[in-house]
Structure formats: C-alpha cells, structure tokens
Design an enzyme around this catalytic site. Structure first.
Site, PDB file in Angstrom:
ATOM      1  N   GLU A 258      14.458  40.974  27.441  1.00 18.13           N
ATOM      2  CA  GLU A 258      14.812  40.130  26.486  1.00 18.13           C
ATOM      3  C   GLU A 258      14.108  40.949  25.198  1.00 18.13           C
ATOM      4  O   GLU A 258      13.048  41.152  24.826  1.00 18.13           O
ATOM      5  CB  GLU A 258      14.318  38.694  26.221  1.00 18.13           C
ATOM      6  CG  GLU A 258      14.800  37.888  25.022  1.00 18.13           C
ATOM      7  CD  GLU A 258      13.947  37.948  23.795  1.00 18.13           C
ATOM      8  OE1 GLU A 258      14.211  38.728  22.723  1.00 18.13           O
ATOM      9  OE2 GLU A 258      12.804  37.226  23.841  1.00 18.13           O
ATOM     10  N   CYS A 297      12.830  36.910  17.420  1.00 24.08           N
ATOM     11  CA  CYS A 297      13.626  37.636  18.023  1.00 24.08           C
ATOM     12  C   CYS A 297      15.188  37.052  17.808  1.00 24.08           C
ATOM     13  O   CYS A 297      16.120  37.826  18.192  1.00 24.08           O
ATOM     14  CB  CYS A 297      13.328  37.551  19.728  1.00 24.08           C
ATOM     15  SG  CYS A 297      13.373  36.053  20.663  1.00 24.08           S
TER      16      CYS A 297
END
Length: 676
Positions: A258, A297
């Site tokens: 990720e 994020c």
C-alpha cells in the site's frame, strides 16, 4: 531530558539499541527524545522463532480461538490506551489524530475478532467457495480450502499511523494463524513499541506470535521463503526496492503493498454553492488536508470541481482552512499539529515546489503562518497549502507528485467524463470520492473510474450523518488500490485474512471432502441418528447424522386450503389450464412454501428440548413441481456446527425433499440454535 531507548523484541528477548542506532526527535520541539535500532540483531533467529515456535502454536488454535485472542488483545489495549495517547503527542499528532490511530486500530481488531467468529468456522480449515461436482453421478467432487501459511509475515509500516498501521495488518495475520515480525518506521516507533509491550505483557499471545524491530531489518528479506509474506506501507520508491529483492522474486514471496496515492475528490455537477453537498465537500476536503497534518495515505490530494465552481470552492475552502489553529498538539485548542519530523517537513516543501511549478498557491504561506504554543522554527510545522491548477490536462506534476502533508490542488472539469479522466491521471489510487445527490453521477464515476481506484466513496445529504469520511479505511472493506497505489488489498474482512493463507483445490469423494472440511457433503456417508436429532444437544450431534422421515401425500384440498389461508392464489396453484400453458408446470401444483411447511411438520420434534430457535434458511431451491397425489419425504442431515457462546451454537442442517419416485423436489439449509 532522558533519551528513551527503543528496544526490539527478538526471539523472546528485549534487545536495547546498539550499533547503527538512530536518534529520534520530537516533532514539536525538534529535540532528541529517543534512540532506536540495532544492526546486530540476529534476524535468522527471529525468523526461526516465528516459524518454529509461533507458527505451530497459532495453527494449533482454531479460527474462533484466534478470534477470541484478538478480542482480548483489543480489550487490553483499550484499557491502556491513555498511555498510548500520552506518548503519541511527540509525533506531532493531536488528540483527535490519536483517536484515528489508536482507537481506529483497536476497533479494527474488534471487527476482525467478530468476523472470525461469525464468518469463519471453529476449525483449522476455511472453505472457500462452493462445491464443484466434477463427475456425472457426484462421487467425485472439488472444493477450495484455505489453510495458514507455515512461514512468517514481515510487516513494514509507515510513520503516520504507528498503532493502526500495525494492528490493521496484525489482526488478519494472527486470525489466519501466521506469526508476525513488525517493523514500524523509526520516526514514530516509540509509540508502536509501547503498543507491542502492552500486548506481550498481557500474556494473551502465544510465544513467538509477535516480534518487533526498532530500526532496520538488516538482511531479513534475503532470508525469506515461499511460505512467508511481506506486507508493506510506504513510498512507491521503497516498495519497488523491496519487492525487487532477488530472494523475494526467486521464492515468489507474497508481497502486499500500500503505497503512494494521489487520491481525488470530485464535486458533482449538481452540488452547487448553497446545497448540502457543496458544504459537505468543503468540510471533507478541509478535514483531509488537516487531519494528521495531511499525513494520511488516503488524504485528498486533487480537488476536482466543475469549472464554474472552482472560484467558489477556493473561496470557501480558504475561509475554512483559515480557521485551523496550528500549534502544539497537546493544547486543547490546536486543530492541526506538526509533521512527524523536520526531514518530512523539508520533503513536503520540496514536493510542494514541484506542484507549484504547474499550479498557483492560493492559500497558505509556509514562510508566514502562526503557530500556537510552539516554536515554528524548531518544530516540524507547516500551514495547509492550497494550489490551483488551471490546466489539469497539460499538467504532470499535480498528477504524479504526492506532497505527504497538508497540501492539495484544485482543478476544474468541463463535464463528468472530463472529471473521470482527470481522476484517472493519478495512475491508480487508494480512494476517490464523489460528493453528489444524483445517483446517475455516482454511477458514471463508479463505472468510469472504478478500475483505477481501490475504493470509491460517495456521500450526500442522505448518508452524511453516518458516513465515516473519505479518508477512513474500514476493516470490512479492502484497503488498497491499483497502479501507483501498490496493487494490494489489505483488510477487507476475511479477504484480508486470505493474504496469509494458501488456497488449495481439494478433489475426491464426498466422504473425503466432508472429512477435510468438517462439513457434510451431499453424497457422503450418513450416520443413523440414535435418537431424533432435535432431542440431542449441540455437543452430542455428529456431522453427517441423518433423519429420514415418513412420507406425506399432498392433496388438492391441501393446495386449496393453503391458497385460501395465505392469500397466495397464483395461477399455477389455482388454474389448471393456465398452469399447463406454463412451460414449467404439468398443471396445478403445490405451493413451494406449502412443501416447506409440510417438511417441517415431518421432521420437527414438537416437545421442549435443546433446539432453541429456528434462525432461517439458506440456498433454497425448488427443483421439481409437486402435483396433487404426489407424496414427499425429508432427509435431514447435520451439515455443520458453529459454537456461538458458552450456552448455544448454530447447527446447519442439509434438508432434501424427495417425491415418491425419489426425485429431488426441493433442497435447502436450515439454521437452528441448539443448547450445549
């Protein structure tokens, strides 16, 4: 000020920082507060300890055992979370940021604990998908199963969520039955260390299930094998470096990533100023720019609005951002704290300069802003910075540069197709959002942009009170995205657990598949019940235990009475000519639900006993019509058993109705709650 020594937990021992240790500074003051790292760690002994001690101990537990373990860990962390709050301020995070990180991480553990009990068996094998009949008569079958990998999961986490980042990986890993070695980013590893200590001191985890590295991993990745997993969160450059490791490539080590993500939020063409959706859009963007000082994020990096609304968006967003109090995160009035380090601050400024080569900064001057209760020159403080890109079609940096801080860029679109094309220029992201009250807009964005995003978040006046926000990944849903976002899918309920398990296709007879899956398969051996199964307690029932009932004739009077009593006078039951014109019926036929009622009458034991409740039925199919004069009988088989608590468990029964010619007329699965 004493310098904290952040130790590693390796092969059952805490090891203090040593050679290669790094200094860690407070994000608020810039002063050194801790030291972490030891290049002399015996990483092979850590891997051996996990594989030889932790793995077998976890695999000896069932999914339900491990789910209960997760729940207990979550409860222990929840009872001690104030200590985690207190230590987290030096990362620059505010109290509300702590709740995202710490409470969010604990909540994630609770969700996986619940899903482990409700969606997985109290067993060591997870059945993945339905049975496949591979032969004509059903004596050769196929079934996919998932079993735990026999290796170790190496978790490499980012600095921004030192607790949630660890727990959102750790929960599915432990639920799968795989031990973990956790390596957080050094800048905030002191928070992760405390969380690990709390879990280890609880004595809830088996030995070897969890180890911790402060500092670097050394050559650990060079020692991984085909049973191991690397789960990484961080930059695309670091992800590329790690996944290109020769050993990882040669051994096909699973790599879940990720990474960088230029997430977008689209203001729908219907969401004009004055609508609830416009106000919601401004609120969402402002929150995503300032929560964790933009170090998320999932934060909104590109703000995509109708060209006619760009000025209104800039004005409203600037007005809201101007109210953001920046300062010492320990102060109650602070709404945005510092970035995690001065190094991160310089990186954000450099990235903002790249964006500024294609876009005009319309709000936020990093050289002139107010910081409350702290020295802006010493701490890692920045103001929210808003840019406007007038030409998103020709720009490049605004679509490929992520300033991992309170930075976002407004850009206009001509029509919705243009908005989707702009969103796609991010080359894959974790999340895109669309704020609209028009379902057609939501559908067009989902279809057009879905292939480029791991999650699409849609919000409007209807869902705004319950929605969790653009930037909140939920453990129920996958967290990841294609392309530059890494191509991974973390969490996602049981989907996330499967990252740490091997899917295997099992082929064999019904008896073999029944034994492997601990779930009766049609065609497998039936066990004659020593007494009516409804008189037997949960623990007494055996998989495959079967009751065959007597037959019951279905009469025309039954059909007509059922129709009159229920009001179901569908023509297939009442009009012989109309029924015969239907290609599925030979004439008037019995109601399907009449057959189910008669079936219950044939197999139910009416007296008080261990069956506490009928909670539903699954997979109902009607295979052949039943006419007046036909008879039916029932086969009732214990298919599967799942404990629910100390008092009762769920029994799944396979029910088959056959006619006088032994042809199946209906089949379903009955669910009951039975006392222990």
């Amino acid at each position: 000020m004493s310098i904290r020594q952040i130790s590693s937990f390796a092969a059952g021992e805490w090891i203090a920082p040593g050679a290669g240790a790094r200094a860690i500074a407070s994000a608020i003051t810039g002063e050194v507060i801790a030291s972490a790292g030891n290049s002399a760690l015996d990483v092979q002994s850590m891997l051996d300890h996990a594989r030889d001690v932790g793995g077998p101990a976890l695999r000896a537990m069932t999914f339900h055992d491990r789910a209960r373990m997760l729940k207990a860990l979550g409860q222990h962390l929840n009872a001690n979370k104030q200590a985690l709050y207190d230590i987290s301020f030096d990362t620059g995070a505010t109290q509300s940021d702590h709740m995202i990180d710490i409470d969010g991480g604990i909540g994630t553990m609770f969700v996986f604990a619940s899903k482990g009990r409700r969606e997985m068996p109290d067993d060591h094998v997870f059945l993945d998908g339905e049975l496949e009949q591979l032969g004509r008569t059903g004596t050769f079958m196929g079934q996919h199963i998932c079993t735990p990998l026999h290796g170790v999961a190496v978790h490499i986490n980012a600095f921004n969520f030192p607790v949630w980042g660890m727990l959102e990986k750790l929960a599915p890993t432990l639920l799968a039955g795989v031990p973990a070695i956790v390596k957080p980013a050094t800048n905030s590893c002191y928070v992760t260390e405390l969380a690990v200590k709390l879990m280890l001191e609880s004595s809830i985890l088996p030995e070897g299930a969890l180890q911790f590295v402060s500092g670097g991993l050394g050559d650990m990745l060079d020692r991984l094998g085909m049973q191991d997993v690397v789960s990484f969160t961080g930059s695309a450059d670091t992800a590329l470096l790690l996944r290109s490791n020769k050993t990882i490539l040669e051994n096909s080590v699973r790599f879940v990533a990720e990474q960088d993500s230029l997430n977008a939020s689209i203001l729908g063409p219907d969401a004009e100023p004055g609508t609830p959706e416009f106000d919601l859009f401004i609120k969402e963007v402002s929150r995503e720019m300032t929560a964790k000082a933009g170090q998320k994020c999932t934060a909104i990096r590109r703000i995509i609005a109708p060209q006619a609304q760009v000025d209104a968006v800039i004005e409203a967003l600037s007005e809201r951002l101007a109210k953001t109090v920046i300062g010492d995160p320990r102060l109650e009035g602070t709404r945005m704290g510092a970035l995690v380090s001065n190094g991160q601050k310089q990186d954000v400024l450099a990235k903002a300069a790249l964006i500024g080569s294609e876009a005009e900064r319309v709000f936020g001057d990093p050289e002139n802003f107010e910081v409350v209760g702290a020295d802006a020159g010493k701490g890692a403080f920045l103001p929210p910075m808003l840019f406007h890109c007038a030409n998103p079609d020709t720009a490049q940096r605004v679509h490929d540069t992520e300033a991992f801080g309170p930075v976002s860029t407004v850009m206009g679109y001509r029509d919705l197709d243009h908005a989707v094309e702009i969103a796609k220029r991010g080359q894959g992201s974790l999340v895109a959002s669309v704020i609209t009250h028009d379902p057609a807009v939501a559908r067009q964005v989902a279809i057009g942009a879905g292939a480029y995003h791991g999650r699409i978040y849609i919000n409007d006046r209807v869902s705004m009170k319950e929605s969790t926000g653009h930037g909140s990944p939920l453990p129920h849903l996958v967290h990841g995205g294609p392309g530059r976002a890494g191509g991974g899918e973390e969490m996602g309920g049981v989907r996330g657990v499967k990252h740490y398990m091997q899917r295997t296709a099992i082929q064999g007879s019904p008896d073999m598949l029944s034994a492997i899956g601990n779930r009766w398969v049609p065609g497998a051996t039936e066990i004659e019940a020593p007494a009516h199964p409804f008189t037997r307690k949960f623990g007494e029932l055996r998989i495959g235990e079967t009751l065959h009932t007597a037959a019951r004739e279905v009469t025309m009077a039954d059909i007509e009475h059922f129709a009159e009593f229920t009001g179901d006078t569908f023509y297939a039951h009442m009009d012989d000519g109309a029924a015969k014109r239907n290609p599925f019926f030979p004439g008037r036929v019995a109601h399907g639900y009449l057959l189910l009622s008669f079936a219950a009458g044939l197999f139910v034991e009416p007296n008080e006993g261990p069956v506490l409740a009928n909670t539903g039925l699954d997979s109902l199919r009607f295979m052949k019509p039943v006419s007046a004069g036909d008879s039916i009988r029932v086969r009732l088989t214990v298919k599967h058993k799942t404990p629910r608590n100390d008092e009762y468990g769920e029994v799944r029964w396979h029910v088959t109705l056959t006619n006088q010619d032994s042809e199946k007329v209906a089949e379903y699965e009955l669910l009951t709650m039975n006392a222990f």
